[in-house]
Design an enzyme around this catalytic site. Structure first.
Site, PDB file in Angstrom:
ATOM      1  N   LYS A  22       0.836  -1.205   0.000  1.00  0.00           N
ATOM      2  CA  LYS A  22       0.000   0.000   0.000  1.00  0.00           C
ATOM      3  C   LYS A  22       0.867   1.250   0.000  1.00  0.00           C
ATOM      4  O   LYS A  22       0.642   2.177  -0.784  1.00  0.00           O
ATOM      5  CB  LYS A  22      -0.926  -0.039   1.225  1.00  0.00           C
ATOM      6  CG  LYS A  22      -1.887   1.126   1.312  1.00  0.00           C
ATOM      7  CD  LYS A  22      -3.150   0.756   2.079  1.00  0.00           C
ATOM      8  CE  LYS A  22      -2.921   0.574   3.565  1.00  0.00           C
ATOM      9  NZ  LYS A  22      -2.726   1.861   4.264  1.00  0.00           N
ATOM     10  N   ARG A  27       2.929   5.928  -3.338  1.00  0.00           N
ATOM     11  CA  ARG A  27       4.104   6.715  -3.740  1.00  0.00           C
ATOM     12  C   ARG A  27       4.359   6.602  -5.241  1.00  0.00           C
ATOM     13  O   ARG A  27       4.766   7.567  -5.880  1.00  0.00           O
ATOM     14  CB  ARG A  27       5.323   6.266  -2.925  1.00  0.00           C
ATOM     15  CG  ARG A  27       5.248   6.775  -1.469  1.00  0.00           C
ATOM     16  CD  ARG A  27       6.078   5.920  -0.555  1.00  0.00           C
ATOM     17  NE  ARG A  27       6.212   6.459   0.790  1.00  0.00           N
ATOM     18  CZ  ARG A  27       5.334   6.272   1.781  1.00  0.00           C
ATOM     19  NH1 ARG A  27       4.226   5.574   1.579  1.00  0.00           N
ATOM     20  NH2 ARG A  27       5.564   6.779   2.982  1.00  0.00           N
ATOM     21  N   GLN A 170       4.643   9.241   7.105  1.00  0.00           N
ATOM     22  CA  GLN A 170       3.741  10.084   6.321  1.00  0.00           C
ATOM     23  C   GLN A 170       4.146  11.548   6.430  1.00  0.00           C
ATOM     24  O   GLN A 170       4.145  12.279   5.445  1.00  0.00           O
ATOM     25  CB  GLN A 170       2.299   9.884   6.778  1.00  0.00           C
ATOM     26  CG  GLN A 170       1.790   8.478   6.468  1.00  0.00           C
ATOM     27  CD  GLN A 170       0.401   8.216   7.009  1.00  0.00           C
ATOM     28  OE1 GLN A 170      -0.168   9.041   7.719  1.00  0.00           O
ATOM     29  NE2 GLN A 170      -0.143   7.053   6.690  1.00  0.00           N
ATOM     30  N   ASP A 320       1.879  -1.061  11.948  1.00  0.00           N
ATOM     31  CA  ASP A 320       0.555  -1.519  11.510  1.00  0.00           C
ATOM     32  C   ASP A 320       0.284  -2.970  11.911  1.00  0.00           C
ATOM     33  O   ASP A 320      -0.807  -3.492  11.661  1.00  0.00           O
ATOM     34  CB  ASP A 320       0.427  -1.387   9.987  1.00  0.00           C
ATOM     35  CG  ASP A 320       0.397   0.074   9.558  1.00  0.00           C
ATOM     36  OD1 ASP A 320      -0.025   0.929  10.362  1.00  0.00           O
ATOM     37  OD2 ASP A 320       0.806   0.369   8.422  1.00  0.00           O
ATOM     38  N   LYS A 347      -4.680   5.851  14.557  1.00  0.00           N
ATOM     39  CA  LYS A 347      -4.721   5.162  13.254  1.00  0.00           C
ATOM     40  C   LYS A 347      -6.169   5.164  12.734  1.00  0.00           C
ATOM     41  O   LYS A 347      -6.956   5.986  13.161  1.00  0.00           O
ATOM     42  CB  LYS A 347      -4.158   3.749  13.399  1.00  0.00           C
ATOM     43  CG  LYS A 347      -2.672   3.731  13.726  1.00  0.00           C
ATOM     44  CD  LYS A 347      -1.845   4.237  12.577  1.00  0.00           C
ATOM     45  CE  LYS A 347      -0.367   4.298  12.924  1.00  0.00           C
ATOM     46  NZ  LYS A 347       0.403   5.001  11.893  1.00  0.00           N
ATOM     47  N   ARG A 351      -6.659   1.957  17.745  1.00  0.00           N
ATOM     48  CA  ARG A 351      -6.377   0.517  17.646  1.00  0.00           C
ATOM     49  C   ARG A 351      -6.030  -0.112  18.984  1.00  0.00           C
ATOM     50  O   ARG A 351      -6.322  -1.295  19.209  1.00  0.00           O
ATOM     51  CB  ARG A 351      -5.221   0.270  16.667  1.00  0.00           C
ATOM     52  CG  ARG A 351      -5.676   0.362  15.249  1.00  0.00           C
ATOM     53  CD  ARG A 351      -4.632  -0.107  14.265  1.00  0.00           C
ATOM     54  NE  ARG A 351      -5.214  -0.021  12.930  1.00  0.00           N
ATOM     55  CZ  ARG A 351      -4.534   0.157  11.812  1.00  0.00           C
ATOM     56  NH1 ARG A 351      -3.217   0.261  11.852  1.00  0.00           N
ATOM     57  NH2 ARG A 351      -5.146   0.217  10.657  1.00  0.00           N
ATOM     58  N   ARG A 395      -7.487  -3.326   9.510  1.00  0.00           N
ATOM     59  CA  ARG A 395      -6.569  -4.250  10.202  1.00  0.00           C
ATOM     60  C   ARG A 395      -7.203  -4.872  11.452  1.00  0.00           C
ATOM     61  O   ARG A 395      -6.878  -5.998  11.823  1.00  0.00           O
ATOM     62  CB  ARG A 395      -5.254  -3.546  10.531  1.00  0.00           C
ATOM     63  CG  ARG A 395      -4.548  -3.064   9.273  1.00  0.00           C
ATOM     64  CD  ARG A 395      -3.075  -2.827   9.451  1.00  0.00           C
ATOM     65  NE  ARG A 395      -2.587  -1.948   8.409  1.00  0.00           N
ATOM     66  CZ  ARG A 395      -2.286  -2.323   7.162  1.00  0.00           C
ATOM     67  NH1 ARG A 395      -2.406  -3.590   6.806  1.00  0.00           N
ATOM     68  NH2 ARG A 395      -1.859  -1.453   6.273  1.00  0.00           N
TER      69      ARG A 395
HETATM   70  C1  S3P Z   1       2.517   4.790   6.238  1.00  0.00           C
HETATM   71  C2  S3P Z   1       3.055   5.190   7.420  1.00  0.00           C
HETATM   72  C3  S3P Z   1       2.509   4.797   8.725  1.00  0.00           C
HETATM   73  C4  S3P Z   1       1.574   3.587   8.598  1.00  0.00           C
HETATM   74  C5  S3P Z   1       0.606   3.748   7.465  1.00  0.00           C
HETATM   75  C6  S3P Z   1       1.372   3.886   6.141  1.00  0.00           C
HETATM   76  C7  S3P Z   1       3.131   5.279   4.979  1.00  0.00           C
HETATM   77  O1  S3P Z   1       1.765   5.872   9.264  1.00  0.00           O
HETATM   78  O2  S3P Z   1       0.852   3.409   9.793  1.00  0.00           O
HETATM   79  O3  S3P Z   1      -0.251   2.638   7.360  1.00  0.00           O
HETATM   80  O4  S3P Z   1       2.799   4.764   3.893  1.00  0.00           O
HETATM   81  O5  S3P Z   1       3.950   6.207   5.060  1.00  0.00           O
HETATM   82  P1  S3P Z   1       2.462   7.059  10.123  1.00  0.00           P
HETATM   83  O6  S3P Z   1       3.304   7.859   9.215  1.00  0.00           O
HETATM   84  O7  S3P Z   1       1.297   7.850  10.666  1.00  0.00           O
HETATM   85  O8  S3P Z   1       3.232   6.355  11.194  1.00  0.00           O
END
Ligand code: S3P
Length: 444
Positions: A22, A27, A170, A320, A347, A351, A395
């Site tokens: 994902k 990206r 993120q 995750d 999240k 969670r 999840r």
């Molecule tokens: C992700 C970063 C994580 C993860 C999310 C996907 C990403 O989140 O929990 O499912 O693709 O950069 P955070 O950046 O909030 O930790």
């Protein structure tokens, strides 16, 4: 609402290819939209979250197509070349889509409004808005900087040096994507390293990006306004999706499964390490590199698991995976202690609370702290026999279905629809391996 029931199952057997990663899929679409020329993506996750990002980059002027063979093509508009969307960008359930696009929008001279479902509208966006404002963007959200939110970007963004206050890939990625259209060096420092798919993919597309270990942490330095050229991207299987059959095969006696082509980025493999510490039998075979990302085939056999202490520092590499780790812990013998879980509260659902509530409903002894979880496994299958509220959280939905495969009595989740966000075909893939999953009330 689409309820789904998991019943006690025999050993899982066979080979299954989990859908594309994902994080990497989002990206590939976004960076492809900022490159010049054609990007061809194989193995893109065709889940709801990624489809929302594909629609959003389309609304921003990139041409995106997907064909029946699963090949996706993006014709990018070059850095700074996206256009103002005519309508609200609806990112559905996807925090990654929303946050990464906020970064892209911040360094474009246009205005856009982002929204999403009930879950996404509850999630905190200030962590992204704050550094983007420093770069010159205006971000206006609802109370607490929640969606719907508007971004008015700038064509004259400032490159910044920013130390992440939370470990978040993120937030890091949003700043780097904004920095693509800021002259000079944008630097993000992360005290605790997080997944580096953005860095790897930007390098793959031709950006000048360097990583250095400093006293403050891992420093990622991007030189702005590079020429990104369209590329081929092969998306590996998502280790966060592989986590569900991996744990299911580990806890169902006699199981032996194979999962080819799973992403092995070291910032994503914390669950494998933890399961191995618990006694799991997981073999990593044929390690290779695909479009800059490490990939391997996994073989998993059932094992008697033991409770362990999971160090807080490991959290970013398995953030995750705590819901499904908690299921493994519930089937293990002894106590598993998980620390440093504060981020789980923001999240797709809270969670930490959802795991604790669901385990307790399934007869598992569990203690929930502010940012810790203790699961007391008895080494025997959990009682089960519960209904689980999934609160739009894919999840949580999949984790409790896996618990139901091992439990003495069936477990029913209230809604399987959110599973489509990250793992389309989950019930079929698990069913093909031998899992007993069926529409609630339809005993198979
Ligand atoms: C992700 C970063 C994580 C993860 C999310 C996907 C990403 O989140 O929990 O499912 O693709 O950069 P955070 O950046 O909030 O930790």
């Amino acid at each position: 609402m689409r309820p789904l029931t998991a019943r006690r199952s025999d050993a899982l057997q066979g080979t299954a290819a989990v859908p594309g990663d994902k994080s990497i899929s989002h990206r590939a679409l976004i960076i492809g939209a900022l490159a010049v020329g054609e990007t061809v993506i194989e193995g893109l996750l065709e889940g709801e979250d990624v489809r929302r990002t594909a629609a959003a980059v389309g609304a921003l002027g990139a041409a995106v197509t997907g064909d029946d063979s699963g090949t996706w093509r993006v014709w990018g508009r070059g850095i700074g070349g996206l256009v103002e969307p005519e309508d609200v960008l609806d990112l559905g359930n996807s925090g990654t889509g929303a946050r990464l696009l906020m970064g892209v929008l911040a360094s474009h001279p246009l205005s856009a409004v982002l929204s999403g479902d009930d879950s996404l509208r509850r999630r905190p966006m200030a962590r992204v808005a704050e550094p983007l404002r420093r770069m010159g963007a205006q971000v206006v959200g609802r109370a607490g900087c929640r969606l719907p939110l508007s971004v008015t970007g700038t064509g004259e963004a400032l490159a910044i040096r920013y130390r992440l206050p939370v470990a978040s890939a993120q937030v890091k990625s949003a700043i780097l994507l904004a920095g693509l259209n800021a002259p000079g060096a944008t630097t993000v420092i992360e005290p605790t390293p997080t997944r580096d798919h953005t860095e790897l993919m930007l390098a793959h597309f031709g950006a000048a990006i360097e990583v250095e270990q400093t006293d403050e942490g891992r420093a990622v330095r991007l030189i702005g306004q590079p020429e990104l050229a369209g590329r081929g991207v092969r998306v590996p299987g998502d280790p966060s999706s592989a986590a569900f059959p991996i744990v299911a095969a580990s806890i169902l006696p006699g199981s032996e499964i194979r999962l080819p082509g799973v992403g092995m980025n070291p910032h994503r493999t914390g669950l494998l390490q933890t399961l191995r510490d618990m006694g799991a039998r997981i073999e990593v075979e044929n390690p290779r590199d695909e479009a800059g990302e490490p990939v391997a085939d996994l073989s998993v056999a059932a094992a008697a698991l033991k409770g362990v202490e999971v160090p807080a520092g490991r959290a970013p590499s398995m953030i995750d995976e705590y819901p499904i780790l908690a299921v493994a812990a519930a089937c293990a013998e002894g106590t598993t202690v998980m620390r440093g879980l504060g981020e789980l509260r923001v999240k797709e659902s809270d969670r930490l609370a959802a795991i604790a509530r669901g385990l307790a409903a399934c007869g598992v002894a569990v203690e929930e702290g502010e940012d810790t979880l203790r699961v007391h496994g008895s080494g025997t299958p959990p009682a089960g026999g519960a209904g689980i509220e999934t609160a739009l959280d894919h999840r949580i939905a999949m984790s409790f279905l896996v618990l139901g495969l091992a439990a003495a009595r069936p477990v029913t989740i209230d809604d399987a629809t959110p599973i489509e966000t990250s793992f389309p075909g989950f019930a079929r893939l698990m069913g093909d391996l031998g899992a007993r999953l069926c529409a609630a009330g339809n005993g198979r």
